[in-house]
Write an enzyme that holds these catalytic residues in place. Structure first.
Site, PDB file in Angstrom:
ATOM      1  N   TYR A  98       0.832  -1.270   0.005  1.00 50.57           N
ATOM      2  CA  TYR A  98       0.120   0.034   0.181  1.00 50.57           C
ATOM      3  C   TYR A  98       1.017   1.213  -0.167  1.00 50.57           C
ATOM      4  CZ  TYR A  98      -3.963  -2.870   1.461  1.00 50.57           C
ATOM      5  OH  TYR A  98      -5.060  -3.714   1.406  1.00 50.57           O
TER       6      TYR A  98
ATOM      7  N   SER B 123     -13.939  -3.912   2.057  1.00 52.52           N
ATOM      8  CA  SER B 123     -14.845  -3.315   0.930  1.00 52.52           C
ATOM      9  C   SER B 123     -16.208  -3.471   1.168  1.00 52.52           C
ATOM     10  CB  SER B 123     -14.344  -3.937  -0.348  1.00 52.52           C
ATOM     11  OG  SER B 123     -14.917  -2.936  -1.509  1.00 52.52           O
TER      12      SER B 123
ATOM     13  N   GLY C 204     -17.035   2.528  -2.440  1.00 52.35           N
ATOM     14  CA  GLY C 204     -17.796   3.825  -2.418  1.00 52.35           C
ATOM     15  C   GLY C 204     -19.009   3.372  -3.484  1.00 52.35           C
TER      16      GLY C 204
ATOM     17  N   GLY D 249     -23.908   5.510  -3.880  1.00 54.66           N
ATOM     18  CA  GLY D 249     -24.449   5.524  -5.113  1.00 54.66           C
ATOM     19  C   GLY D 249     -23.837   6.709  -6.063  1.00 54.66           C
TER      20      GLY D 249
END
Length: 357
Positions: free
Chosen positions: A54, A237, A242, A246
């Protein structure tokens, strides 16, 4: 209300929300990262998840920054080590990330032990609470793939060697517990079977796999393994990158700094699983958002609450690039879904099963 806790092991209590740090060092600068970590800690989140590769999308120039920023934050804030549960991961075989130990070509003992030592240095700590194999050292369908193809199997390091290396790190005090990530039922059971025959071998206590309203593959086999073997799921997740907010289906396709927009064409693992052009995915998200609105919840609250009601989930591993996003997730962890709400969720799942495997 403070974030509730979960007893992951007899001497290891973790918050039911785990702050995933894969944006630190790419989307988030040092000051921004510190503000996020401050907000998480103040909210009662003691569980931080990272990985040696990461931040993402992974690059030679940024590799290791997420761990480094955690270590710098703990030093700067003088956070007592026993107040934080640190989880990180060793990178599995990769032909692309040649800057991490030459690939790495395999997860042999040398690679595992070198990775542990490097993570300890970046985290500025003497021990890691939970050390995980990021993905298996063998062919498995991952990151959007669903069908197993035996022709793709390649030579891999024996699980015995991997467990032996991890056991040595436990014995030396460098790590406390071990876990797997992106694993299959076969992999989990194989690790457990072999650990039973290796004297003093550490036992797997967690598996960190994707789990959310758009991906419930865990329930098809792996859940049974984890239930009978007392292994907890760290559900990563929970917001499906995300998508479950929406925002990507709003006018204009969502904020320009949202991950799927910011790194479009550069994040193959995410884009292969979370294909925004998938009409089934869009239809499922719209239905889940409508359920949230019907019951007076935000889409984030519905998504997080759904993950946390699973009886095998110890903690939901979420990401946030802004403090308001983190606070929204924290508030959501105290939402309880009624039987009527879960029934409606299951109807949508039956219509659109696992559009993001």
């Amino acid at each position: 209300m403070a974030v509730p806790m979960f007893l992951l092991a007899p001497d290891l209590s973790v918050s039911r929300l785990c702050f995933g740090t894969m944006t630190l060092g790419e989307q988030n600068t040092v000051p921004q990262s510190f503000r996020l970590l401050d907000a998480a800690f103040e909210a009662g989140i003691n569980f931080l998840d990272s990985a040696e590769m990461y931040p993402v999308p992974q690059r030679r120039e940024t590799q290791g920054r997420s761990e480094e920023y955690i270590g710098r934050w703990m030093r700067a804030r003088n956070v007592p080590r026993d107040r934080i549960v640190l989880a990180t991961k060793v990178t599995g075989p990769s032909g692309q990330m040649t800057w991490i130990r030459g690939g790495p070509k395999s997860l042999d003992a040398n690679n595992i032990l070198e990775a542990i030592n490097d993570s300890l240095l970046r985290l500025s700590t003497d021990y890691i609470d939970l050390y995980q194999i990021h993905w298996p050292d063998r062919y498995v369908p991952m990151f959007g793939e669903t069908d197993y193809d035996p022709r793709q199997q390649y030579g891999s390091v024996a699980i015995e060697e991997q467990l032996d290396a991890l056991g040595k790190a436990v014995d030396s005090g460098k790590i406390r517990y071990i876990g797997l990530s992106n694993e299959t039922p076969y992999g989990v059971m194989k690790f457990l079977h072999i650990s039973n025959y290796i004297q003093s071998s550490p036992k797997i206590i967690t598996v960190q796999n994707s789990y959310n309203l758009l991906c419930r593959n865990f329930d098809c086999g792996l859940a049974e393994c984890c239930h009978h073997e007392s292994i907890s799921l760290l559900a990563y997740s929970p917001m499906a990158m995300g998508i479950l907010s929406g925002k990507y289906f709003s006018a204009g396709g969502g904020p320009s700094d949202a991950r799927m927009n910011l790194f479009q064409g550069r994040y193959s693992e995410g884009e292969s699983r979370y294909n925004l052009s998938n009409v089934t995915l869009k239809a499922a998200v719209e239905d889940y958002i409508n359920i949230a609105r019907k019951f007076g919840l935000s889409p984030a609250s519905l998504a997080i609450a759904f993950v946390l009601i699973h009886p095998l989930v110890a903690s939901a591993v979420f990401g946030a690039t802004k403090v308001w996003q983190l606070r929204e997730v924290v508030e959501a962890c105290n939402v309880h879904l009624s039987s009527e709400m879960t029934a409606e969720i299951n109807k949508v799942h039956a219509r659109y099963p696992n559009p993001c495997p």
